[in-house]
Design a protein around this motif. Structure first.
Motif, short mmCIF file in Angstrom:
data_model
loop_
_atom_site.label_atom_id
_atom_site.label_comp_id
_atom_site.label_asym_id
_atom_site.label_seq_id
_atom_site.Cartn_x
_atom_site.Cartn_y
_atom_site.Cartn_z
N PRO A 2 0.56 -14.60 11.73
CA PRO A 2 0.82 -13.32 11.02
C PRO A 2 0.32 -13.42 9.54
O PRO A 2 -0.22 -14.61 9.05
N VAL A 3 -0.05 -12.13 8.99
CA VAL A 3 -0.45 -12.22 7.45
C VAL A 3 0.47 -11.39 6.67
O VAL A 3 0.88 -10.58 7.14
N PRO A 4 0.53 -11.97 5.53
CA PRO A 4 1.50 -11.42 4.58
C PRO A 4 1.06 -10.04 4.16
O PRO A 4 0.17 -9.73 4.06
N SER A 5 2.32 -9.25 4.25
CA SER A 5 2.43 -8.05 3.70
C SER A 5 2.01 -7.94 2.33
O SER A 5 2.01 -8.90 1.46
N TRP A 6 1.48 -6.63 1.85
CA TRP A 6 1.31 -6.44 0.36
C TRP A 6 2.40 -6.53 -0.20
O TRP A 6 3.66 -5.99 0.33
N GLN A 7 2.41 -6.84 -1.53
CA GLN A 7 3.84 -7.02 -2.29
C GLN A 7 4.10 -5.62 -2.69
O GLN A 7 3.13 -4.42 -2.82
N VAL A 8 5.22 -5.26 -2.67
CA VAL A 8 6.12 -3.90 -3.06
C VAL A 8 5.33 -3.63 -4.59
O VAL A 8 5.65 -4.47 -5.40
N LEU A 9 5.05 -2.55 -4.85
CA LEU A 9 4.29 -2.22 -6.17
C LEU A 9 5.02 -0.97 -6.66
O LEU A 9 4.86 -0.01 -5.76
N PRO A 10 5.39 -0.78 -7.95
CA PRO A 10 5.92 0.54 -8.48
C PRO A 10 4.57 1.54 -8.65
O PRO A 10 3.40 0.94 -8.67
N ILE A 11 4.88 2.66 -8.48
CA ILE A 11 3.70 3.86 -8.51
C ILE A 11 3.84 4.20 -10.21
O ILE A 11 4.63 4.64 -10.47
N ALA A 12 2.70 3.95 -10.70
CA ALA A 12 2.39 4.23 -12.02
C ALA A 12 2.26 5.95 -12.17
O ALA A 12 2.08 6.60 -10.93
N GLU A 13 2.61 6.39 -13.18
CA GLU A 13 2.39 7.69 -13.50
C GLU A 13 1.23 8.38 -13.25
O GLU A 13 1.08 9.66 -12.60
N HIS A 14 -0.01 7.61 -13.24
CA HIS A 14 -1.32 8.18 -12.86
C HIS A 14 -1.66 8.04 -11.46
O HIS A 14 -2.62 8.69 -11.05
N GLN A 71 10.59 9.76 9.92
CA GLN A 71 10.83 8.47 10.37
C GLN A 71 10.79 7.57 9.12
O GLN A 71 11.14 6.81 9.16
N TYR A 72 10.40 8.29 8.06
CA TYR A 72 10.22 7.51 6.66
C TYR A 72 11.53 7.78 5.65
O TYR A 72 11.78 9.00 5.58
N ASN A 73 11.56 6.91 4.96
CA ASN A 73 12.66 6.71 3.92
C ASN A 73 12.04 7.24 2.50
O ASN A 73 10.93 6.92 2.47
N LEU A 74 12.69 8.37 1.91
CA LEU A 74 11.98 8.81 0.67
C LEU A 74 11.77 7.70 -0.41
O LEU A 74 10.54 7.80 -1.12
N ASP A 75 12.49 6.48 -0.56
CA ASP A 75 12.20 5.66 -1.23
C ASP A 75 10.87 5.08 -1.17
O ASP A 75 10.18 4.28 -1.97
N ASN A 76 10.41 4.84 0.17
CA ASN A 76 8.97 4.30 0.52
C ASN A 76 7.99 4.99 -0.39
O ASN A 76 7.05 4.51 -0.61
N PHE A 77 8.16 6.45 -0.70
CA PHE A 77 7.17 6.97 -1.42
C PHE A 77 7.00 6.38 -2.97
O PHE A 77 6.15 6.81 -3.61
N MET A 78 7.95 5.59 -3.38
CA MET A 78 7.64 4.90 -4.60
C MET A 78 7.09 3.65 -4.60
O MET A 78 7.00 2.99 -5.70
N ASP A 79 6.73 3.23 -3.71
CA ASP A 79 6.04 1.89 -3.22
C ASP A 79 4.57 2.08 -3.02
O ASP A 79 3.92 2.78 -1.91
N LEU A 80 3.69 1.63 -3.92
CA LEU A 80 2.27 1.93 -4.00
C LEU A 80 1.56 1.48 -2.96
O LEU A 80 0.75 1.83 -2.26
N SER A 81 2.04 0.01 -2.56
CA SER A 81 1.28 -0.55 -1.18
C SER A 81 1.76 0.29 0.19
O SER A 81 0.89 0.45 0.97
N TRP A 82 2.84 0.71 0.22
CA TRP A 82 3.41 1.56 1.37
C TRP A 82 2.38 2.89 1.45
O TRP A 82 2.01 3.21 2.42
N VAL A 83 2.39 3.63 0.19
CA VAL A 83 1.75 4.84 0.37
C VAL A 83 0.22 4.51 0.60
O VAL A 83 -0.35 5.34 1.28
#
Length: 183
Positions: free
Chosen positions: A102-114, A135-147
């Protein structure tokens, strides 16, 4: 950990969804095994020549299955975690089984305005596929790593370019690529 491997020309990453058509007996066996265990299977991208498994893959679980109109088995898969592929063996029917770490996942990062444009364009694209975006939760779209991971899955770039982004410790290479692609 040892997993049956599914070589793919597409990319799936943790928390991503995809559908596969299963018709080869070795992959029917992979599905049966994966439904019986908690580990699932390993999805590995193939190189540009479709001959070599790339070293970073994703452990996936089967979350749904169906009989398709043509009678083939359809499965919906979800990415669980990235892994590094070690050695693998090829069984009599051609199914590959590999040792993975297993490889560590990217850290959850907030999305900056830009960076909001990456989220908005991604949502607009995925809205064209209601079954997929559901299939996706709308909160996921606030995580830069997920996006960034969703962008890696859908961008029409080479497997080696995707692998370069996936192998990074964070989404910085993906952001650099997105800046170039979305200009």
């Amino acid at each position: 950990m040892k997993l049956p491997l599914f070589p793919l020309q597409m990319c799936i990453l943790p928390h991503g969804y995809s559908k596969l058509r299963i018709f080869e007996p070795r992959y029917q066996r992979l599905v049966k095994e994966s439904l019986k265990n908690d580990l699932g299977f390993g999805a590995c991208m193939l190189d540009e020549d479709n001959k070599t498994l790339l070293p970073i893959g994703t452990r996936c679980n089967i979350v749904d299955f169906e009989t398709l109109e043509d009678g083939l088995l359809g499965v919906t898969i979800k990415g669980v975690e990235k892994f590094e592929l070690g050695t693998y063996t090829i069984e009599n029917d051609g199914l590959k089984r590999g040792n993975v770490i297993p490889v560590p996942s990217w850290q959850v990062l907030p999305i900056a305005e830009h960076q909001q444009k990456y989220t908005q364009i991604l949502q607009d694209l995925l809205n064209e596929y209601p079954e997929h975006i559901s299939q996706y939760n709308l909160d996921n779209f606030m995580d830069l790593s997920w996006v960034c991971q969703r962008w890696i899955e859908i961008l029409p770039i080479s497997p080696s370019e995707k692998q370069h982004c996936i192998a990074a410790n964070d989404p910085k290479p993906t952001l650099a690529m997105l800046n170039d692609v979305l200009k």
